[in-house]
Design a protein around this motif. Structure first.
Motif, short mmCIF file in Angstrom:
data_model
loop_
_atom_site.label_atom_id
_atom_site.label_comp_id
_atom_site.label_asym_id
_atom_site.label_seq_id
_atom_site.Cartn_x
_atom_site.Cartn_y
_atom_site.Cartn_z
N LEU A 264 -21.50 48.67 -70.00
CA LEU A 264 -21.33 49.68 -71.02
C LEU A 264 -21.33 51.06 -70.36
O LEU A 264 -22.20 51.38 -69.56
CB LEU A 264 -22.48 49.59 -72.03
N SER A 265 -20.32 51.87 -70.68
CA SER A 265 -20.23 53.22 -70.10
C SER A 265 -19.56 54.14 -71.10
O SER A 265 -18.93 53.69 -72.05
CB SER A 265 -19.44 53.21 -68.79
N SER A 266 -19.69 55.44 -70.86
CA SER A 266 -19.11 56.40 -71.79
C SER A 266 -18.56 57.62 -71.05
O SER A 266 -17.37 57.73 -70.81
CB SER A 266 -20.14 56.82 -72.83
N CYS A 267 -19.46 58.52 -70.62
CA CYS A 267 -18.99 59.81 -70.08
C CYS A 267 -18.37 59.69 -68.71
O CYS A 267 -17.48 60.46 -68.35
CB CYS A 267 -20.15 60.81 -70.03
N ARG A 268 -18.85 58.77 -67.88
CA ARG A 268 -18.40 58.58 -66.49
C ARG A 268 -18.58 59.82 -65.63
O ARG A 268 -17.86 60.04 -64.67
CB ARG A 268 -16.94 58.10 -66.46
N GLU A 269 -19.55 60.65 -65.97
CA GLU A 269 -19.84 61.84 -65.17
C GLU A 269 -21.33 62.10 -65.04
O GLU A 269 -21.75 63.17 -64.63
CB GLU A 269 -19.13 63.07 -65.76
N ASP A 288 -26.62 62.00 -60.74
CA ASP A 288 -26.54 62.20 -62.19
C ASP A 288 -27.17 63.53 -62.57
O ASP A 288 -27.74 64.23 -61.74
CB ASP A 288 -27.27 61.06 -62.91
N SER A 289 -27.06 63.86 -63.84
CA SER A 289 -27.66 65.08 -64.38
C SER A 289 -28.75 64.76 -65.39
O SER A 289 -29.03 65.55 -66.30
CB SER A 289 -26.57 65.94 -65.04
N LEU A 290 -29.40 63.60 -65.23
CA LEU A 290 -30.35 63.12 -66.23
C LEU A 290 -31.76 62.91 -65.70
O LEU A 290 -32.73 63.33 -66.35
CB LEU A 290 -29.84 61.78 -66.80
N LEU A 291 -31.91 62.26 -64.58
CA LEU A 291 -33.23 61.86 -64.10
C LEU A 291 -34.05 63.06 -63.64
O LEU A 291 -33.52 64.01 -63.06
CB LEU A 291 -33.09 60.87 -62.95
N THR A 292 -35.36 62.99 -63.87
CA THR A 292 -36.27 63.97 -63.33
C THR A 292 -36.50 63.68 -61.85
O THR A 292 -36.13 62.60 -61.35
CB THR A 292 -37.62 63.95 -64.06
N GLU A 293 -37.12 64.60 -61.13
CA GLU A 293 -37.39 64.39 -59.71
C GLU A 293 -38.30 63.17 -59.53
O GLU A 293 -38.13 62.40 -58.57
CB GLU A 293 -38.02 65.64 -59.10
N GLU A 294 -39.27 63.00 -60.41
CA GLU A 294 -40.17 61.86 -60.31
C GLU A 294 -39.40 60.55 -60.50
O GLU A 294 -39.65 59.57 -59.81
CB GLU A 294 -41.28 61.97 -61.36
N MET A 302 -30.57 53.71 -61.81
CA MET A 302 -29.54 54.67 -61.41
C MET A 302 -28.40 54.62 -62.41
O MET A 302 -28.29 53.67 -63.21
CB MET A 302 -29.02 54.35 -60.01
N PHE A 303 -27.55 55.64 -62.36
CA PHE A 303 -26.38 55.69 -63.24
C PHE A 303 -25.16 55.48 -62.35
O PHE A 303 -24.79 56.34 -61.54
CB PHE A 303 -26.34 57.03 -63.98
N ILE A 304 -24.56 54.31 -62.51
CA ILE A 304 -23.58 53.85 -61.52
C ILE A 304 -22.20 54.49 -61.68
O ILE A 304 -21.31 54.23 -60.88
CB ILE A 304 -23.45 52.32 -61.55
N CYS A 305 -22.04 55.36 -62.67
CA CYS A 305 -20.74 56.04 -62.80
C CYS A 305 -20.57 57.14 -61.75
O CYS A 305 -19.45 57.49 -61.40
CB CYS A 305 -20.56 56.61 -64.20
N VAL A 306 -21.70 57.69 -61.24
CA VAL A 306 -21.60 58.78 -60.28
C VAL A 306 -22.49 58.59 -59.05
O VAL A 306 -22.16 59.07 -57.97
CB VAL A 306 -21.94 60.15 -60.92
N SER A 307 -23.62 57.93 -59.21
CA SER A 307 -24.58 57.83 -58.10
C SER A 307 -24.12 56.80 -57.08
O SER A 307 -23.39 55.85 -57.39
CB SER A 307 -25.96 57.47 -58.64
N ARG A 308 -24.60 57.00 -55.83
CA ARG A 308 -24.17 56.15 -54.74
C ARG A 308 -25.39 55.58 -54.02
O ARG A 308 -26.40 55.30 -54.67
CB ARG A 308 -23.25 56.94 -53.79
N ALA A 309 -25.33 55.41 -52.71
CA ALA A 309 -26.43 54.79 -51.97
C ALA A 309 -26.80 55.59 -50.75
O ALA A 309 -25.92 56.09 -50.04
CB ALA A 309 -26.07 53.37 -51.59
N VAL A 310 -28.09 55.70 -50.50
CA VAL A 310 -28.58 56.26 -49.25
C VAL A 310 -28.59 55.15 -48.19
O VAL A 310 -28.20 55.37 -47.05
CB VAL A 310 -30.00 56.83 -49.43
N THR A 311 -29.02 53.97 -48.59
CA THR A 311 -29.02 52.81 -47.70
C THR A 311 -27.63 52.16 -47.68
O THR A 311 -26.79 52.46 -48.52
CB THR A 311 -30.07 51.78 -48.18
N SER A 312 -27.41 51.28 -46.73
CA SER A 312 -26.09 50.65 -46.60
C SER A 312 -25.84 49.58 -47.65
O SER A 312 -24.72 49.10 -47.81
CB SER A 312 -25.94 50.03 -45.20
#
Length: 318
Positions: A264-269, A288-294, A302-312
């Motif tokens: 399920l997705s909507s904004c994709r941003e 993303d523009s949603l999660l707090t630092e904590e 995570m929000f998979i429409c924009v976020s990626r990975a630090v690990t491989s």
């Protein structure tokens, strides 16, 4: 896993101009009946036309089970959503709605400072009512270009004359964040919504406040750092055991959809929260523009429409 959300048709029962370039929509079930429950800070998706889905904060009364209300600003340089609402949507029309969902909830606190800019007043409006109902100490500072452009301004000052400060820019200038946020308070939560310059300035001023003090909601994505250079990584889908490669120029969402996985997705941003996904292993690169630092540090969603990975490699509950 993203939770399947209710999707249903609603009818435009009212369409009322409430400020310059702002119209208030009242949405009800065509045959009557209750709507899904919601809490202050929630928003819904309006499926305006094929390929045209927009998110709007619910600004009515959470206690009214029969009406959703959203206020829509006609954006001068928008992408077609507000233009569709203002020019094509009329009273009696039926519109598809998805939600509600809430990534901007009002957390319990003895004291609140609400900071709103322009149409950013919409998620804040039911929050001040809720804060007052809870008996909390609260204050709202509300800025806008001009007094006539500020939706709900008269209502707020009439209902809460000692707690609401209106700051039309043509009368008082920009919000005085230096004074407003000069002294950190450990007993206060700050809720802020509005244009990006206001959000960025508020975040900067709150850097010395206790962690978790500031909660913001963005209507557009947070700007990416200029030196961001995506790299490829792998995602393992735990429910099927499938492993996929996400190249630098594609999102996780695009790759899993291409593999036949329905998400399920909507904004994709990274602003609506629809594609929230549980992370079982690996470290997300949150964009993303949603999660707090904590919440970012926890790394469990995570929000998979924009976020990626630090690990491989990431292992996702998909």
């Amino acid at each position: 896993m993203p939770v399947e959300e209710p999707e249903f048709d609603l009818q435009v029962a009212g369409r009322t101009p409430i400020a310059e370039r702002v119209v208030l929509l009242s949405l009800v079930r065509p045959g009557g009946g209750p709507l899904p429950a919601w809490t202050p800070g929630a928003h819904v998706d309006l499926l305006l036309a094929p390929g045209l889905v927009r998110q709007y904060s619910l600004c009515g009364d959470p206690g009214d089970q029969y009406v959703f209300q959203v206020a829509v600003l006609r954006e001068a340089a928008g992408r077609g959503g507000s233009e569709h609402v203002h020019d094509r949507l009329t009273e009696g029309d039926t519109i598809r709605v998805r939600g509600p969902r809430n990534h901007f909830p009002l957390v319990a606190s003895p004291r609140y400072l609400f900071v709103a800019g322009g149409i950013g007043i919409t998620p804040i409006l039911p929050m001040v009512t809720e804060a007052a109902t809870r008996g909390a100490d609260w204050r709202l500072v509300y800025g806008g270009r001009t007094r006539p452009s500020m939706a709900f301004a008269d209502r707020l000052t009439r209902e809460h004359p000692t707690r609401v400060q209106l700051c039309p820019e043509d009368e008082t200038g920009l919000l005085d964040l230096d004074s407003l946020l000069a002294v950190p308070r450990p007993d206060t939560l700050i809720y802020c919504c509005g244009p990006e310059p206001l959000l960025a300035a508020t975040e900067k001023h709150c850097a010395t406040w206790p962690p978790g003090t500031l909660r913001v909601e963005r209507f557009v994505p947070k700007p990416e750092p200029a030196d961001t250079q995506p790299s490829a990584f792998e995602v393992e889908l735990s429910l099927t055991g499938t492993t996929l490669t996400v190249p630098p120029d594609r999102s996780i969402l695009e790759v899993v959809e291409e593999a036949g996985v329905a998400v399920l997705s909507s904004c994709r941003e990274g602003t609506c929260g629809t594609c929230e996904t549980t992370v079982l292993a690996g470290t997300p690169d949150h964009r993303d523009s949603l999660l707090t630092e904590e919440e970012r540090k926890a790394g469990d969603v995570m929000f998979i429409c924009v976020s990626r990975a630090v690990t491989s490699r990431l292992v996702l509950e998909l």
